[in-house]
Design an enzyme around this catalytic site. Structure first.
Site, PDB file in Angstrom:
ATOM      1  CG  HIS A 255      -2.026  -1.106   1.033  1.00  0.00           C
ATOM      2  ND1 HIS A 255      -2.772  -1.593   2.080  1.00  0.00           N
ATOM      3  CD2 HIS A 255      -2.452  -1.780  -0.071  1.00  0.00           C
ATOM      4  CE1 HIS A 255      -3.618  -2.527   1.626  1.00  0.00           C
ATOM      5  NE2 HIS A 255      -3.433  -2.655   0.331  1.00  0.00           N
TER       6      HIS A 255
ATOM      7  CB  SER B 277      -5.248  -1.834  -3.110  1.00  0.00           C
ATOM      8  OG  SER B 277      -5.922  -3.055  -3.216  1.00  0.00           O
TER       9      SER B 277
ATOM     10  CD  GLU C 142     -13.027  -9.948  -4.252  1.00  0.00           C
ATOM     11  OE1 GLU C 142     -11.881  -9.474  -4.200  1.00  0.00           O
ATOM     12  OE2 GLU C 142     -13.277 -11.143  -3.992  1.00  0.00           O
TER      13      GLU C 142
ATOM     14  CG  ASP D 269     -10.590 -14.402 -13.819  1.00  0.00           C
ATOM     15  OD1 ASP D 269     -10.116 -15.037 -12.871  1.00  0.00           O
ATOM     16  OD2 ASP D 269      -9.900 -13.963 -14.759  1.00  0.00           O
ATOM     17  N   GLY D 270     -10.586 -11.353 -12.426  1.00  0.00           N
ATOM     18  CA  GLY D 270      -9.811 -10.135 -12.633  1.00  0.00           C
ATOM     19  C   GLY D 270      -8.986 -10.150 -13.907  1.00  0.00           C
TER      20      GLY D 270
ATOM     21  CG  ASP E  37      -2.970  -7.930  -3.706  1.00  0.00           C
ATOM     22  OD1 ASP E  37      -2.132  -8.806  -3.423  1.00  0.00           O
ATOM     23  OD2 ASP E  37      -3.590  -7.273  -2.843  1.00  0.00           O
TER      24      ASP E  37
HETATM   25  N1  SAM Z   1      -5.850  -5.908  -3.194  1.00  0.00           N
HETATM   26  C1  SAM Z   1      -6.540  -5.970  -1.921  1.00  0.00           C
HETATM   27  C2  SAM Z   1      -5.913  -4.959  -0.986  1.00  0.00           C
HETATM   28  O1  SAM Z   1      -4.677  -4.789  -1.003  1.00  0.00           O
HETATM   29  O2  SAM Z   1      -6.638  -4.320  -0.229  1.00  0.00           O
HETATM   30  C3  SAM Z   1      -6.499  -7.355  -1.327  1.00  0.00           C
HETATM   31  C4  SAM Z   1      -6.946  -8.426  -2.253  1.00  0.00           C
HETATM   32  S1  SAM Z   1      -6.867 -10.058  -1.615  1.00  0.00           S
HETATM   33  C5  SAM Z   1      -5.161 -10.346  -1.466  1.00  0.00           C
HETATM   34  C6  SAM Z   1      -7.288 -10.996  -3.033  1.00  0.00           C
HETATM   35  C7  SAM Z   1      -8.752 -10.953  -3.401  1.00  0.00           C
HETATM   36  O3  SAM Z   1      -8.900 -11.569  -4.689  1.00  0.00           O
HETATM   37  C8  SAM Z   1      -9.688 -11.720  -2.480  1.00  0.00           C
HETATM   38  O4  SAM Z   1     -10.682 -10.845  -2.004  1.00  0.00           O
HETATM   39  C9  SAM Z   1     -10.318 -12.805  -3.365  1.00  0.00           C
HETATM   40  O5  SAM Z   1     -11.686 -13.045  -3.076  1.00  0.00           O
HETATM   41  C10 SAM Z   1     -10.168 -12.202  -4.735  1.00  0.00           C
HETATM   42  N2  SAM Z   1     -10.093 -13.154  -5.858  1.00  0.00           N
HETATM   43  C11 SAM Z   1      -9.610 -14.432  -5.878  1.00  0.00           C
HETATM   44  N3  SAM Z   1      -9.618 -14.916  -7.131  1.00  0.00           N
HETATM   45  C12 SAM Z   1     -10.086 -13.929  -7.935  1.00  0.00           C
HETATM   46  C13 SAM Z   1     -10.270 -13.797  -9.325  1.00  0.00           C
HETATM   47  N4  SAM Z   1      -9.977 -14.811 -10.162  1.00  0.00           N
HETATM   48  N5  SAM Z   1     -10.717 -12.625  -9.824  1.00  0.00           N
HETATM   49  C14 SAM Z   1     -11.024 -11.593  -8.996  1.00  0.00           C
HETATM   50  N6  SAM Z   1     -10.867 -11.650  -7.649  1.00  0.00           N
HETATM   51  C15 SAM Z   1     -10.390 -12.804  -7.122  1.00  0.00           C
END
Ligand code: SAM
Length: 261
Positions: free
Chosen positions: A19, A99, A117, A141-142, A162
């Site tokens: 961050h 983030s 998400e 999916d991201g 992330d």
């Molecule tokens: N980036 C955030 C932060 O720093 O505040 C933290 C994110 S956390 C490490 C990862 C997130 O990715 C989780 O909430 C999870 O549910 C989500 N996630 C897992 N697989 C995913 C995918 N294929 N596409 C989108 N989100 C996903």
């Protein structure tokens, strides 16, 4: 699968590194009036409460952002400190920005936010947290979102990747995914966060990323004591493509702080 919930880890030492660098990059990018896009592939819920049972249970935030704030790791002018102050003033002393909230707090009216998400509850919380900011939030999916969106409009900007690394195969596929995304958006700042575990399983991934000779690519790693005995995470890293000028100074500053732990 999707069992990972960031609330257990929000504000830990890995988040402090991620961050702080995110806020630094966004501060750099917003120095020019030109609009920009912020894209995030794995957003989490955007806003965390550090007095939540999950957070207290692990104690990770206390050893992370709690310690960093007590010890003044960020001076009053540091963008991370400014975001923390704004978020705490708005949502209360125990609020901690994920983030997406850091980005939403720092971006201007002319900028665009695209946030993916997949987890239903995290997505619902993210949608709620982002509703005052006009962000576009996708339960998708991201990587699929990034593929369909890039290059974003406006074309200038950054993307944070992330993942929760729940699947070991993530490490193998990330270099190829980043290569594709960079081909689609060669001017974008692309930042990948990764954990450093006791078995060093990130090593093949970072070697593959470094071998691609991306423009202005930089890798920053910090190590820290495990959150508890037997915990496998002993550090974290950020690999950044098209890294802004001057970020090495901030990385060196953070490295010195982490080295004291
Ligand atoms: N980036 C955030 C932060 O720093 O505040 C933290 C994110 S956390 C490490 C990862 C997130 O990715 C989780 O909430 C999870 O549910 C989500 N996630 C897992 N697989 C995913 C995918 N294929 N596409 C989108 N989100 C996903």
């Amino acid at each position: 699968m999707l069992s990972y919930q960031h609330i257990y880890h929000a504000g830990n030492l890995a988040d402090v590194q991620k961050h702080a660098l995110l806020a630094w990059v966004l501060d750099y990018l917003t120095r020019k009036d030109k609009p920009l896009s912020y894209v995030e592939t794995h957003s989490g819920r955007g806003l965390y409460r550090l007095d939540a049972d999950e957070s207290i249970q692990t104690g990770e935030a206390e050893a992370g952002i709690g310690r960093a704030q007590r010890e003044g790791w960020f001076g009053p002018d540091h963008p991370m400190e400014q975001v923390l102050k704004q978020v705490q003033a708005r949502y209360g002393e125990t609020a901690y920005p994920g983030s997406p909230m850091i980005a939403a707090t720092m971006l201007r009216e002319q900028d665009s936010l695209h946030l993916a998400e997949l987890h239903p509850q995290e997505f619902a919380a993210l949608s709620l947290a982002m509703s005052p900011f006009g962000a576009k939030v996708y339960q998708q999916d991201g990587f699929d979102l990034a593929q369909s969106l890039l290059p974003p409009v406006p074309r200038r900007g950054m993307m944070l990747i992330d993942p929760s690394y729940e699947v070991k195969a993530d490490y193998d596929r990330l270099p190829g995914i980043i290569a594709k995304l960079h081909r689609k958006w060669n001017v974008g700042v692309i930042a990948l966060w990764y954990p450093i575990l006791t078995d060093n399983r990130h090593a093949g991934m970072t070697a593959a990323l470094k071998s691609r000779n991306y423009p202005k690519a930089i890798c920053h790693e910090v190590t820290f004591p495990p959150a508890r005995e037997g915990h496998r995470m002993i550090g974290s890293g950020m690999f950044i493509v098209n890294a802004p000028f001057g970020i090495c100074d901030e990385m060196n500053r953070l490295s010195k702080l982490f080295a004291q732990l």
